[in-house]
Design a protein around this motif. Sequence first.
Motif, short mmCIF file in Angstrom:
data_model
loop_
_atom_site.label_atom_id
_atom_site.label_comp_id
_atom_site.label_asym_id
_atom_site.label_seq_id
_atom_site.Cartn_x
_atom_site.Cartn_y
_atom_site.Cartn_z
N GLY A 74 13.85 -12.15 -2.66
CA GLY A 74 14.99 -11.19 -2.74
C GLY A 74 14.93 -10.36 -4.13
N ILE B 11 15.02 -4.64 4.82
CA ILE B 11 15.70 -5.97 4.75
C ILE B 11 17.29 -5.97 5.25
CG2 ILE B 11 16.27 -8.18 3.63
CD1 ILE B 11 13.70 -7.45 1.74
N GLN C 274 9.30 -9.43 -3.08
CA GLN C 274 10.65 -9.06 -3.00
C GLN C 274 11.10 -9.57 -1.72
OE1 GLN C 274 12.53 -6.91 -4.83
NE2 GLN C 274 14.23 -6.01 -3.54
N ARG C 275 10.35 -9.62 -0.79
CA ARG C 275 10.91 -10.12 0.64
C ARG C 275 10.97 -11.61 0.47
NH1 ARG C 275 12.93 -11.87 4.39
NH2 ARG C 275 13.23 -11.28 6.29
N THR D 283 11.88 -1.23 0.49
CA THR D 283 11.70 -2.51 1.04
C THR D 283 12.97 -3.26 1.22
OG1 THR D 283 9.61 -2.89 -0.46
CG2 THR D 283 10.99 -4.72 -0.16
N SER D 284 14.01 -2.79 0.38
CA SER D 284 15.34 -3.20 0.64
C SER D 284 15.95 -2.52 1.82
CB SER D 284 16.14 -2.95 -0.90
OG SER D 284 15.75 -3.46 -1.68
N GLN E 192 19.78 -7.40 -1.43
CA GLN E 192 19.27 -6.26 -0.99
C GLN E 192 20.00 -5.10 -0.76
OE1 GLN E 192 15.80 -6.45 -1.17
NE2 GLN E 192 16.39 -8.44 -1.89
N ASN F 147 6.10 -6.79 3.31
CA ASN F 147 7.34 -7.07 3.99
C ASN F 147 6.94 -8.09 5.11
OD1 ASN F 147 9.97 -6.60 5.73
ND2 ASN F 147 10.49 -5.96 3.78
#
Length: 242
Positions: free
Chosen positions: A24, A60, A20-21, A56-57, A170, A209
Amino acid sequence: MMEQTALQLFVLSIGASFVQRTTGFGFGIFIMTMLPAIMPSYGEATTLSGILAMTTSAIIVAQKYKYVNWPRLWPILLTFIIVSFGAIFVLKRMEYGILSILLGITLVAVSIYFAFFSKQIKVKTTMPVQVTAGALSGVMGGFFGMQGPPAVLYFVSSEPDKEHYLAQTQTYFLVGNVMMTLARAYNGFFTSAVGMGYVYGITGVLIGNLMGAWVFRHITGNLLKYIIYAYIGISGLTFLFG
């Protein structure tokens, strides 16, 4: 048995958060290939995936908030919320086999198309395009806990650089996952097993992350696009042959 589950969730969360990091998106795609086998039910698996991805989002967004463009974000976000709510409410009555096959074929076809023709594709930030992307994302998020591909293809083609892309995606995922978590809780999917799973996975989210942030700093915008297209294709294959 509990120790094995805790270790599995920890490792899965590292991998999902890293993906994800770096790209995106992809938290749900990565973790949902194995999470349903660990959790008591599919609905609980999508709920746990959602709250871990939400964390996670949130990390970010706190770092990239200045790059968020709300006028470009609201139409696709509101459409996603409405459609995903509807999908979650019919989740208990769905058969996943045929939908998974169709989803897998679609993801593979889309990834190939964008990989070879992305230079000719110019996605405009018009209302019809935003609503279409939001609706497709809502269906995938509500049914499968992986709303990323339609929204990501829109944002990666419409945003001017990778920092704006990451901020937009995010923020979109953060707000969307908050709303879907509320809907899943209302439908009884937020259980004690989900709460314990979050405890096991949160440290992995933080580690993944940090690893993904380092990789993201070292990849160019064009390379990022092809990594995204490739990962969408791989996720489609997991649906077809998983």
